[in-house]
Write a protein that holds these residues in place. Structure first.
Motif, mmCIF file in Angstrom:
data_model
loop_
_atom_site.group_PDB
_atom_site.id
_atom_site.type_symbol
_atom_site.label_atom_id
_atom_site.label_comp_id
_atom_site.label_asym_id
_atom_site.label_seq_id
_atom_site.Cartn_x
_atom_site.Cartn_y
_atom_site.Cartn_z
ATOM 1 N N TRP A 9 21.821 14.479 42.391
ATOM 2 C CA TRP A 9 22.706 15.284 41.553
ATOM 3 C C TRP A 9 22.822 16.727 42.036
ATOM 4 O O TRP A 9 23.729 17.448 41.627
ATOM 5 C CB TRP A 9 22.257 15.244 40.103
ATOM 6 N N SER A 10 21.926 17.172 42.905
ATOM 7 C CA SER A 10 22.012 18.541 43.415
ATOM 8 C C SER A 10 22.727 18.604 44.770
ATOM 9 O O SER A 10 22.862 19.679 45.337
ATOM 10 C CB SER A 10 20.616 19.153 43.520
ATOM 11 N N ALA A 16 30.255 16.403 42.742
ATOM 12 C CA ALA A 16 31.581 15.784 42.638
ATOM 13 C C ALA A 16 31.546 14.618 41.643
ATOM 14 O O ALA A 16 32.483 14.444 40.854
ATOM 15 C CB ALA A 16 32.039 15.298 44.007
ATOM 16 N N ALA A 17 30.485 13.836 41.678
ATOM 17 C CA ALA A 17 30.348 12.717 40.746
ATOM 18 C C ALA A 17 30.268 13.228 39.308
ATOM 19 O O ALA A 17 30.890 12.663 38.401
ATOM 20 C CB ALA A 17 29.114 11.888 41.090
#
Length: 114
Positions: A9-10, A16-17
């Motif tokens: 997530w970083s 973008a997700a």
């Protein structure tokens, strides 16, 4: 130097997700609010198995720091007799349950005959 991997997530792909998930959530709630709340109970039920599957990754299956002592001394497999003795209480409870069930079944049958 650290071998720790960066969280998904970083990364730019993760950001973008998150943006795509946020945009989809916004349009789902704004444009399809009636349908969303209509199917919300089903979505919650669907979320349970998905969380179960995807959250097992955080258990750290590759990290067995607390098991060095157990791994260093190989354990001999238990014999059938040892397993039988170990499960004696289970066996006794099972047999008692069978006996109680048969007695209740006989009692019910005799009550039905009257």
């Amino acid at each position: 130097m650290s071998n720790k991997q960066k969280s998904f997530w970083s990364t730019p792909t993760g950001w973008a997700a998150l943006g795509l998930i946020g945009a989809a959530s916004y349009f789902l709630l704004v444009e399809h609010q009636q349908h969303f709340f209509e199917y919300l109970p089903f979505l919650i039920l669907l979320l349970c198995p998905l969380m179960h599957v995807f959250m097992h990754g955080s258990h750290g299956h590759g990290d067995h720091k607390g098991h060095e002592e157990e791994a260093s001394a190989p354990k001999e497999p238990e014999t059938f007799q040892e397993l039988t003795d170990k499960n004696e209480a289970y066996r006794d409870g099972y047999l008692e349950g069978l006996k109680t069930g048969r007695e209740e079944s006989i009692k019910t049958e005799s009550d039905n005959e009257r």
